[in-house]
Design a protein around this motif. Structure first.
Motif, short mmCIF file in Angstrom:
data_model
loop_
_atom_site.label_atom_id
_atom_site.label_comp_id
_atom_site.label_asym_id
_atom_site.label_seq_id
_atom_site.Cartn_x
_atom_site.Cartn_y
_atom_site.Cartn_z
N THR A 158 0.84 -1.19 0.00
CA THR A 158 0.00 0.00 0.00
C THR A 158 0.88 1.25 0.00
OG1 THR A 158 -1.76 -1.14 1.19
CG2 THR A 158 -1.80 1.27 1.23
N TYR A 159 0.53 2.20 -0.86
CA TYR A 159 1.27 3.46 -0.98
C TYR A 159 0.31 4.63 -0.75
CZ TYR A 159 5.00 0.71 -3.10
OH TYR A 159 5.99 -0.23 -3.34
N ALA A 207 1.29 11.47 -10.08
CA ALA A 207 2.21 11.34 -11.21
C ALA A 207 3.59 10.90 -10.75
CB ALA A 207 2.29 12.67 -11.96
N ALA A 208 4.01 11.37 -9.57
CA ALA A 208 5.29 10.93 -9.03
C ALA A 208 5.24 9.45 -8.65
CB ALA A 208 5.67 11.78 -7.82
N LEU A 209 4.16 9.03 -8.01
CA LEU A 209 4.02 7.64 -7.60
C LEU A 209 3.99 6.71 -8.82
CD1 LEU A 209 3.75 5.71 -5.25
CD2 LEU A 209 1.27 6.13 -5.25
N ALA A 210 3.47 7.21 -9.93
CA ALA A 210 3.43 6.40 -11.15
C ALA A 210 4.82 6.09 -11.68
CB ALA A 210 2.60 7.11 -12.22
N ASP A 255 0.46 -1.76 -9.96
CA ASP A 255 -0.47 -2.85 -9.64
C ASP A 255 -0.59 -3.11 -8.14
OD1 ASP A 255 -0.97 -3.33 -12.39
OD2 ASP A 255 0.87 -4.51 -12.52
N GLN A 256 -0.19 -2.12 -7.33
CA GLN A 256 -0.35 -2.22 -5.89
C GLN A 256 -1.51 -1.33 -5.43
OE1 GLN A 256 1.75 -4.58 -4.25
NE2 GLN A 256 2.09 -4.95 -6.43
N ILE A 257 -1.71 -1.21 -4.14
CA ILE A 257 -2.81 -0.40 -3.61
C ILE A 257 -2.33 1.03 -3.40
CG2 ILE A 257 -4.42 -0.11 -1.69
CD1 ILE A 257 -4.09 -3.15 -1.18
N TRP A 258 -3.02 1.98 -4.02
CA TRP A 258 -2.69 3.40 -3.86
C TRP A 258 -3.76 4.03 -2.97
CZ3 TRP A 258 -0.60 5.81 -9.03
CH2 TRP A 258 0.48 5.04 -9.48
#
Length: 320
Positions: free
Chosen positions: A13-14, A26-29, A36-39
């Motif tokens: 999870t992020y 956009a940074a997390l991408a 494919d994790q939990i945002w």
């Protein structure tokens, strides 16, 4: 048990500043392991970091510095006061804004523009030139400025937002690239609970928060000398008030190099002797992957040879 019956690995999870469509998203991408994790969208930096500390998330993406506005004070203060956190990566996102509106809206119909105050300031020249008679309605965030015109909670005709907003909501783009500084960039860091630093890459950065001791002439110079005398360049030096008295400051520092480098480790030892509080935030690969250069006299071999020389003196070995 055969592989097909094994349980799949748990998803990570992020946390990030939401909702969807923000620069933080956009940074997390850009993080390969986050795909494919939990945002988990959150409302502010403090909530994102609290998610990590309290175990709701494995890591959080936060903005820490902007090339136009400087350091993000809320993020710096949170990292200084919330123990158990470690920066494990950095990511750069160009700051580009669009003007959006409800479908069917024309530019000549726009007189009220919703925008977060920081975004508005970064687009003011374009807005003044293109919409000289417009009025500004402050919004809580770049996403909120756009959502307000969709759900009717805002009287604005158009909104300043990040380009990613149109991937999530039915909005018409009236203009692109409306920021006054085309080179604007925001630096984000990925923060986890405390872990050992990743091995050095040669293109690394070390982040620290250091408190000055009691105020006296030359105190800041003494702090800086810990780096200068070891050939370490500082890419960020920002002061933040500690808050317990006037004139008491902590310094947010980004230094070129890795804690596994002999010169950096030696500098940290010097800081620890000098400062009442040193917070090591992490050593991690630079987003630009630029190799850190330094004079040969500051190489690891030189530090190791000097340490061996002193050890020989203390043990009584004959000098050669």
């Amino acid at each position: 048990m055969t592989p097909e019956h094994e349980n799949p690995p748990a998803r990570r999870t992020y946390s990030y500043l939401g909702p969807a469509g923000t620069f933080t998203e956009a940074a997390l991408a850009q993080v390969p392991e986050a795909r494919d994790q939990i945002w988990r969208p959150v409302r502010n930096v403090g909530e994102a970091l609290a998610d990590v500390v309290e175990g709701r998330s494995d890591a959080a993406m936060i903005a820490i510095e902007n090339s136009v506005d400087g350091g993000v004070s809320t993020a710096q203060d949170a990292l200084a006061t919330m123990p158990g956190l470690r920066i494990i990566g950095e990511y750069l996102v160009p700051v580009n804004f669009v003007l959006v509106a409800r479908p069917g809206t024309r530019m000549e119909e726009v007189s009220l523009v919703a925008a977060h105050p920081v975004a508005y300031a970064q687009c003011l020249q374009w807005l003044t030139t293109t919409l000289p008679a417009h009025a500004h309605i402050p919004a809580a965030s770049n996403v909120a400025s756009a959502l307000g015109i969709l759900d009717g909670t805002s009287d604005a005709d158009a909104a300043v937002a990040a380009p990613g907003i149109v991937a999530h909501h039915d909005l018409t783009v009236l203009a692109e690239g409306i920021g006054d500084n085309p080179s604007a960039v925001t630096r984000f860091v990925l923060v986890s609970r405390t872990v050992a630093p990743a091995p050095p890459t040669g293109a690394d950065k070390t982040s620290l928060i250091v408190e000055l001791p009691e105020d006296h002439p030359g105190a800041l110079l003494e702090l800086l000398e810990q780096f200068a005398t070891r050939g370490i360049n500082l890419s960020l030096l920002a002061s933040r008030p500690i808050g317990d008295a006037l004139g008491r400051y902590r310094f947010v520092i980004d230094a070129d190099g890795h804690v596994h480098d002999e010169r950096m480790a030696d500098a940290l030892l010097g800081l620890r002797r000098f400062s009442p509080k040193v917070i090591f935030l992490g050593s991690y690969a630079r987003a630009d992957r630029a190799i850190v250069r330094y004079p040969p006299r500051y190489s690891d071999d030189v530090f190791a040879e000097a340490r061996d020389w002193l050890r020989g003196l203390l043990s009584g070995e004959p000098e050669t």
